[in-house]
Design a protein around this motif. Structure first.
Motif, PDB file in Angstrom:
ATOM      1  N   LEU A 109       8.775   8.711  -0.935  1.00 33.85           N
ATOM      2  CA  LEU A 109       7.331   8.609  -0.720  1.00 33.85           C
ATOM      3  C   LEU A 109       6.542   9.305  -1.815  1.00 33.85           C
ATOM      4  O   LEU A 109       5.403   8.911  -2.120  1.00 33.85           O
ATOM      5  N   SER A 114       3.606   7.373  -3.720  1.00 34.42           N
ATOM      6  CA  SER A 114       2.260   7.922  -3.901  1.00 34.42           C
ATOM      7  C   SER A 114       1.862   7.925  -5.373  1.00 34.42           C
ATOM      8  O   SER A 114       0.744   7.531  -5.733  1.00 34.42           O
ATOM      9  N   SER A 134       7.226  14.096   5.607  1.00 30.39           N
ATOM     10  CA  SER A 134       7.122  13.173   4.474  1.00 30.39           C
ATOM     11  C   SER A 134       5.870  12.311   4.573  1.00 30.39           C
ATOM     12  O   SER A 134       5.162  12.101   3.579  1.00 30.39           O
ATOM     13  N   PHE A 151       2.631  12.427   2.111  1.00 29.42           N
ATOM     14  CA  PHE A 151       2.267  11.185   1.435  1.00 29.42           C
ATOM     15  C   PHE A 151       0.762  10.941   1.499  1.00 29.42           C
ATOM     16  O   PHE A 151       0.113  10.714   0.477  1.00 29.42           O
TER      17      PHE A 151
END
Length: 428
Positions: free
Chosen positions: A271, A275, A318, A322
């Motif tokens: 992630l 991003s 996570s 993100f």
């Protein structure tokens, strides 16, 4: 030319402790392993692009500036642990050692509450940007991991075509970028089909093999250009698309590497790459990411130990990192979780759960009408083979995202299916 291999007999997306004969001996790494894909394939280093003989090109995109992230919880997550039906007495009666006490639940209403290790997601929930849809899944129970994954990701029951729903979504575009479809990790069944899709293990590793510090004058790349630039073969088209995709990632690689702010896990690293890619504004419309090892036949655990708390902690940390890392671009990104099926209602003799049917799906980010639980609750039974009955076809959840976040035709993406309105998404 089309290559459409079957899913591998061993699939690295699922853990070794699942207890399923079909899953034994497999890696627990979860998201950064290779898999087969449909379409002509060109692989360079860790970068893979699947190409149709005539890739789309144009100026319009059904995605606009929006991005949809599909996060697959591989191995069949237990939705009854993620979103606990605390008001249903059968839940506590059927799980004497692994049930989560009502007093520990987060964001509890009169019927449901969140697993306490989802705490990092509470700010999204309270801000109305995270929702859950319970009792979702396939219309007919399918307890085989690989078969259920493929059925779920094709989303076209009865069809003999091996084309995933995300590939059909890409097919509604006149694509402006070879990065429109991106798989971080495996290119899974949902991306199978004729539309071009790119895959990398991490953003830093998305490069042409050998084009590194050991070849400062880029002789290898020049040789590839000499071999393929003037060719009209499908392989040449694949090479050119790969080069365009790798070159197109330059703005993403120029973004700050903020991976230290994410959990040091496969999902966290994946992630972080997503991003950074989105922040680079390189034209990504659909992204897939996997989190593996949810197949907990044994040692699912309690609130102080076991496999569930580790996975839930990773998932929540996570996702929270993100959306925080996206900054203002979080307003253009919608994330949805999905798993091939759920678990049985009754715990087994190994303090785990066997394969079931219904599950829960989370929606987070742009367009989500969050802070609440959706779906029709069927009630639970405290009997050996009892399942959470599916009352909402998972395609209805996905269709609502597609309808509100894209201009794509639902009839094309989900052929022959009439979605049931859920109300969890706002129209763009």
């Amino acid at each position: 030319m089309t290559i459409a291999p079957d899913l591998p007999a061993t699939d690295a997306r699922i853990g070794t402790d699942c207890g399923c004969p079909e899953m034994r001996g497999l890696s627990r790494r979860g998201v950064l392993q290779g898999a087969g894909l449909a379409g002509l394939t060109y692989a360079v280093g860790s970068t893979v692009v699947s190409m149709s003989p005539a890739a789309a090109a144009g100026t319009a995109s059904s995605m606009g500036t929006n991005t949809i992230v599909v996060l697959s919880l591989r191995g069949a997550a237990d939705g009854l642990s993620l979103v606990v039906p605390h008001a249903d007495p059968a839940y506590y009666a059927s799980r004497p050692t692994i049930a989560i006490p009502k007093a520990s639940l987060l964001a509890a209403d009169s019927a449901f509450g969140l697993h306490p290790n989802l705490a990092p997601l509470l700010p999204l929930w309270n801000a109305g940007k995270l929702a859950a849809v319970h009792a979702t899944g396939l219309a007919v129970a399918n307890r085989s991991h690989f078969s259920a994954m493929e059925e779920l990701e094709d989303a076209d029951p009865g069809s003999k075509l091996r084309v995933g729903w995300l590939n059909r979504l890409l097919g509604t575009d006149d694509q402006t970028s070879p990065l429109q479809g991106l798989a971080v990790g495996d290119i899974t069944t949902q991306f199978y089909g004729p539309q071009p899709v790119m895959s990398f293990s991490s953003l830093e590793e998305a490069e042409i093999a050998g084009d590194d510090k050991w070849d400062p004058t880029h002789q290898r790349v020049r040789s590839l250009h000499k071999a393929w630039d003037a060719s009209k073969s499908p392989m040449a088209a694949a090479f050119r698309s790969t080069m365009a995709a790798v070159d197109g990632l330059a703005p993403a690689k120029a973004q700050a590497d903020t991976s230290a702010a994410f959990p040091d896990t496969d999902l966290g690293r994946a992630l972080a790459s997503v991003s950074r890619t989105v922040r680079g504004k390189v034209g990504v419309g659909v992204v897939t990411v996997d989190q593996g090892d949810w197949d907990m036949h044994t040692d699912l655990g309690t609130l102080t130990r076991g496999r569930m708390i580790d996975n839930v902690t990773d998932l929540a940390g996570s996702i929270a990192a993100f959306f925080a890392d996206l900054g203002p671009l979080a307003d253009s990104v919608t994330l949805v979780t999905i798993s091939e099926f759920g678990r049985r209602v009754v715990e087994n003799s190994n303090a785990g759960l066997d394969h079931g049917w219904g599950n829960v799906m989370f929606l987070a980010g742009a367009g989500v009408k969050g802070g609440t639980y959706y779906g029709t609750w069927p009630g639970l039974k405290n009997s050996l083979d009892a399942d959470l009955t599916v009352t909402t076809d998972y395609r209805s959840v996905l269709a609502e995202i597609v309808r509100t976040r894209t201009s794509a035709s639902l009839a094309t993406v989900f052929p022959g299916f009439t979605p049931t309105p859920i109300g969890a998404m706002r129209s763009s």
